[in-house]
Enzyme design. Structure first.
Site, mmCIF file in Angstrom:
data_model
loop_
_atom_site.group_PDB
_atom_site.id
_atom_site.type_symbol
_atom_site.label_atom_id
_atom_site.label_comp_id
_atom_site.label_asym_id
_atom_site.label_seq_id
_atom_site.Cartn_x
_atom_site.Cartn_y
_atom_site.Cartn_z
ATOM 1 N N LEU A 94 0.848 -1.202 0.000
ATOM 2 C CA LEU A 94 0.000 0.000 0.000
ATOM 3 C C LEU A 94 0.876 1.241 0.000
ATOM 4 O O LEU A 94 1.914 1.274 0.663
ATOM 5 C CB LEU A 94 -0.870 0.038 1.265
ATOM 6 C CG LEU A 94 -1.998 -0.988 1.380
ATOM 7 C CD1 LEU A 94 -2.542 -1.006 2.803
ATOM 8 C CD2 LEU A 94 -3.107 -0.662 0.390
ATOM 9 N N LYS A 127 -5.103 -0.719 9.799
ATOM 10 C CA LYS A 127 -3.926 -1.318 9.171
ATOM 11 C C LYS A 127 -3.236 -2.102 10.280
ATOM 12 O O LYS A 127 -2.598 -1.536 11.175
ATOM 13 C CB LYS A 127 -3.002 -0.245 8.598
ATOM 14 C CG LYS A 127 -1.819 -0.839 7.853
ATOM 15 C CD LYS A 127 -1.074 0.246 7.088
ATOM 16 C CE LYS A 127 -0.036 -0.317 6.147
ATOM 17 N NZ LYS A 127 1.005 -1.095 6.787
HETATM 18 S S1 IVH Z 1 -4.901 -4.165 1.813
HETATM 19 C C1 IVH Z 1 -4.068 -4.533 -2.509
HETATM 20 N N1 IVH Z 1 -5.748 -3.871 4.253
HETATM 21 O O1 IVH Z 1 -0.244 -3.563 5.017
HETATM 22 C C2 IVH Z 1 -4.067 -4.047 -1.111
HETATM 23 N N2 IVH Z 1 -3.441 -4.308 3.930
HETATM 24 O O2 IVH Z 1 1.700 -1.858 3.646
HETATM 25 C C3 IVH Z 1 -3.460 -5.040 -0.221
HETATM 26 N N3 IVH Z 1 -2.173 -4.495 6.012
HETATM 27 O O3 IVH Z 1 0.827 -5.927 2.706
HETATM 28 C C4 IVH Z 1 -3.370 -4.672 1.180
HETATM 29 N N4 IVH Z 1 -3.852 -4.169 7.375
HETATM 30 O O4 IVH Z 1 0.324 -6.683 5.118
HETATM 31 C C5 IVH Z 1 -4.684 -4.095 3.470
HETATM 32 N N5 IVH Z 1 -6.666 -3.630 6.363
HETATM 33 C C6 IVH Z 1 -5.610 -3.865 5.587
HETATM 34 C C7 IVH Z 1 -4.334 -4.097 6.103
HETATM 35 C C8 IVH Z 1 -3.266 -4.300 5.248
HETATM 36 C C9 IVH Z 1 -2.570 -4.419 7.284
HETATM 37 C C10 IVH Z 1 -0.783 -4.719 5.595
HETATM 38 C C11 IVH Z 1 -0.616 -5.807 4.574
HETATM 39 C C12 IVH Z 1 -0.038 -5.123 3.392
HETATM 40 C C13 IVH Z 1 0.658 -3.959 4.038
HETATM 41 C C14 IVH Z 1 0.915 -2.833 3.075
#
Ligand code: IVH
Length: 692
Positions: A94, A127
């Site tokens: 992200l 997150k």
């Molecule tokens: S969505 C295509 N939602 O953050 C989008 N990621 O910095 C995919 N993460 O790799 C990620 N909480 O490990 C998403 N509610 C959430 C999340 C989340 C933690 C982590 C995940 C991702 C990383 C990106």
């Protein structure tokens, strides 16, 4: 409130290359450590984010110099261990924003890509600060768990099946689907995991996130550690049709949740659907306010366009989708240097260590001290003076030292020395439990506490000298400050050596009981609250009942109490409950008369606020006999407030002129800021009326 980290600007190609190397090294530790060995990042998260931003800024300014394999173009900065399991749909990362303005700019960019405003709304979810996994269910059975890896290929970590709350081994329906989400240790699981590791002779995890990625990778441990999972997405597997064509993000999560997997719908900071970026910002603020009460770590809030069609239209870059963004919250863990360990004896005789740190800004405040647990824990963590350590602080939580970054240990670092005798009274130490105690227990600190309480500007018990106090404590007649109020004439006469003196003391004690709440609070000897702060607390809350009911947040409404002091005050008031109850039962006054009872003195500013005074170095002249606390008390008695660091608000720095003509760092800072420097003698003149 969130601040954008100040970006360290890169000016030359050499600096750019060096920054790439530093990001790589940190990312390898962040993503690649197996948690069992010293694979620790030398950068904390905030510094890591800053450096990545600096790389991006440099690449924008000098596109021709951008390295083709720059960490800015790779998932996990290209450092995560890559396995051999292909992801059918890439697992992207992200992009980050750090402020409301940047979030709005992201929303505007998304609108430009779509050519019209977002119609399907946004979702807002926590997150989660753990490790990303893909969990593959075939016909309702969990058959494989894969890490994110480089986003294209991940590692098979199916050995964790059966150890993760929220990720059941079988579902209610025979569906085939790949659920994606974050696995982490809740705070409770983290503590349990570290206990288990210590029992097995392994080192403790530095933090829950490192622990989670290490636990995923460690296949041959002789013990299993429970973790927790929340799904934040799902994709079709083997051409299955569990997810209807065109289902929105929130609909996908509803289906996954109904099938029995825990999702961000079930998270205490639950996912919400909102219509606009402005509404998303409000939900971000709500989640931010919830953060400190959450029993697990979050490092941001994720905003996603909900509608599948809009996600598709917005598309993705090589590292992250354009339809989602992470709003980063301020880091709650930073690294700094452990300068010293101080040992303080608490009211009950517990000898508690406290780390003195090179000051570091964490979650909006400067941290100079952090708690440590006990000697055994200090040894388990193998802490050395001079170590670079990670320090954790969130909201009202008292900052604590977590772990040493071993590869940064200087050659001259020494193991934290442990006390040989009680640092307060010199008695032996009872080491039978992990928390060491002075063998005298509560009696260790009591004489000093009572002496303090008896002073003129506290309970004003004239004639209650040191010998009487020692007798009262040693005879067991006084076990806490409240016992003073119920002493009978016979005991007082015995302590004082005559009936006449005993009767005089009894009279004084009767008068002490009638003194207002501010004096009673002061007599409790709450650490970090001198007489003046007790006055302010009493003036603010008016009754002991209100003081006892106040939260750490409520205490911060009192002038001079910030997020650093407040939690400790609340904890001490709770700990003192039996003493306060006894004082009430003995008939002590527990309210404060209306009207401003704060002292006005030579250190009170025109607007009635206390002037800040910083005292440094050896005291001379009339102040020579005073302890450091004695000088601080003097400052408060004279209407000021004592501080430790010279800032623009400092009214006076009290410092003896340096013998070698060299300015101390505080004096240099004072000169730079134009703060008036007084010698101890000049200061003593200023507050002469308050020198008792
Ligand atoms: S969505 C295509 N939602 O953050 C989008 N990621 O910095 C995919 N993460 O790799 C990620 N909480 O490990 C998403 N509610 C959430 C999340 C989340 C933690 C982590 C995940 C991702 C990383 C990106």
């Amino acid at each position: 409130m969130t601040t954008t980290p100040a970006v360290e600007a890169l000016a030359t190609p050499a600096q750019y290359r060096d920054a790439i190397a530093r990001v790589r090294e940190a990312a390898r530790a962040y993503y690649g450590g197996d948690g069992d060995f010293a694979a620790e990042s030398v950068l904390d998260d905030a510094a890591y984010d800053q450096l990545l931003l600096a790389l991006a800024a440099y690449e924008q300014a000098h596109p021709e110099e951008a390295a083709p394999d720059s960490p800015t173009t790779q998932v996990a900065a290209g450092a995560a261990p890559v396995g051999d399991v292909a992801h059918g749909v890439p697992m992207l990362s992200l992009d980050n924003v750090f402020s409301a303005e940047q979030l709005v700019a992201w929303g505007d960019g998304l609108q430009r890509r779509l050519g019209r405003p977002v119609e399907g709304g946004f979702t807002v979810e926590p997150k989660l600060d753990g490790a990303a996994i893909a969990a593959r269910y075939r016909d309702g059975r969990l058959v494989q768990v894969v890490t994110r890896g480089d986003g294209r290929f991940g590692e098979d970590v199916s050995h964790v099946i059966g150890t993760i709350d929220g990720l059941p081994e079988s579902l209610g329906t025979a569906c085939t689907v790949e659920v994606r989400g974050e696995v982490l240790f809740t705070q409770e699981q983290f503590e349990r995991a570290n206990d288990i590791r210590v029992q097995h002779g392994a080192t403790v995890f530095r933090n829950p996130r490192n622990g989670a990625s290490g636990t995923l990778r460690a296949k041959d441990r002789p013990y299993r550690l429970a973790m927790t999972f929340w799904a934040y997405g799902a994709v079709d597997l083997d051409g299955g049709t569990f997810l209807p064509e065109g289902a929105s993000h929130s609909e996908v999560l509803a289906l996954v949740s109904a099938a029995g997997v825990q999702t961000t719908r079930e998270n205490p900071a639950a996912i919400r659907r909102v219509g606009t970026v402005e509404e998303a910002q409000r939900r971000i603020e709500e989640i931010q306010a919830l953060r400190q009460a959450l029993p697990f770590g979050i490092d941001g809030v994720v905003v996603k366009a909900d509608a599948a069609a809009e996600q598709r239209a917005a598309g993705s870059g090589s590292r992250f989708p354009h339809w989602a963004i992470a709003f980063k919250l301020p880091a709650v863990e930073r690294t700094t240097v452990l300068l010293d360990v101080e040992w303080n004896v608490g009211r009950t005789g517990v000898i508690a260590p406290r780390g003195r740190l090179e000051p570091v800004e964490i979650d909006g405040s400067t941290v100079e001290y952090a708690t440590l647990h006990n000697p055994a824990d200090i040894r388990r963590r193998d802490l050395h003076l001079g170590d670079t350590v990670t320090v954790y602080k969130a909201g009202d939580i008292i900052p604590r030292v977590q772990a040493a970054v071993v590869q940064l240990r200087p050659a001259d670092a020494v193991e934290v020395p442990l006390p040989e005798a009680c640092p307060n009274c010199g008695s032996d130490i009872d080491r039978s439990q992990e928390r060491w105690r002075c063998v005298k227990g509560a009696a260790c600190r009591l004489p000093a506490l009572i002496g303090y309480a008896a002073q003129r500007d506290c309970l004003d018990i004239d004639g209650l000298g040191r010998t009487y106090v020692t007798w009262l404590v040693d005879s067991g007649a006084v076990t806490d400050i409240a016992d003073l109020y119920t002493l009978d004439l016979a005991t007082l006469s015995e302590a004082a050596g005559s009936d006449k003196r005993g009767a005089k003391l009894a009279e004084q004690i009767r008068a002490a009981k009638a003194k207002p709440l501010s004096r009673q609070l002061c007599a409790l000897g709450i650490t970090n609250t001198g007489r003046r702060l007790s006055q302010r607390i009493a003036a603010h809350f008016r009754t002991m009942e209100a003081v006892r009911a106040a939260t750490a947040e409520a205490f911060q409404d009192v002038d001079g109490i910030g997020p650093e002091k407040a939690p400790g005050i609340v904890a001490q008031i709770a700990e003192l409950a039996p003493v306060i109850d006894k004082m009430i039962a003995a008939g002590a006054t527990m309210s404060e008369p209306a009207g401003d009872s704060a002292v006005d003195g030579p250190l009170t500013a025109e607007d009635g606020r206390p002037k800040k005074v910083v005292v440094t170095g050896r005291m001379t002249g009339p102040l020579a006999a005073l302890s450091r606390t004695g000088v601080k008390d003097l400052v408060e008695r004279a209407g000021g407030r004592a501080g430790d660091t010279v800032t623009a608000e400092t009214a006076y720095l009290v410092a003896a002129p340096a013998a070698n003509g060299k300015l101390s760092s505080k004096a240099a800072k004072a000169e730079q800021l134009g703060v008036q420097v007084l010698t101890p003698e000049e200061f003593a003149d200023l507050v002469a009326d308050y020198l008792s």
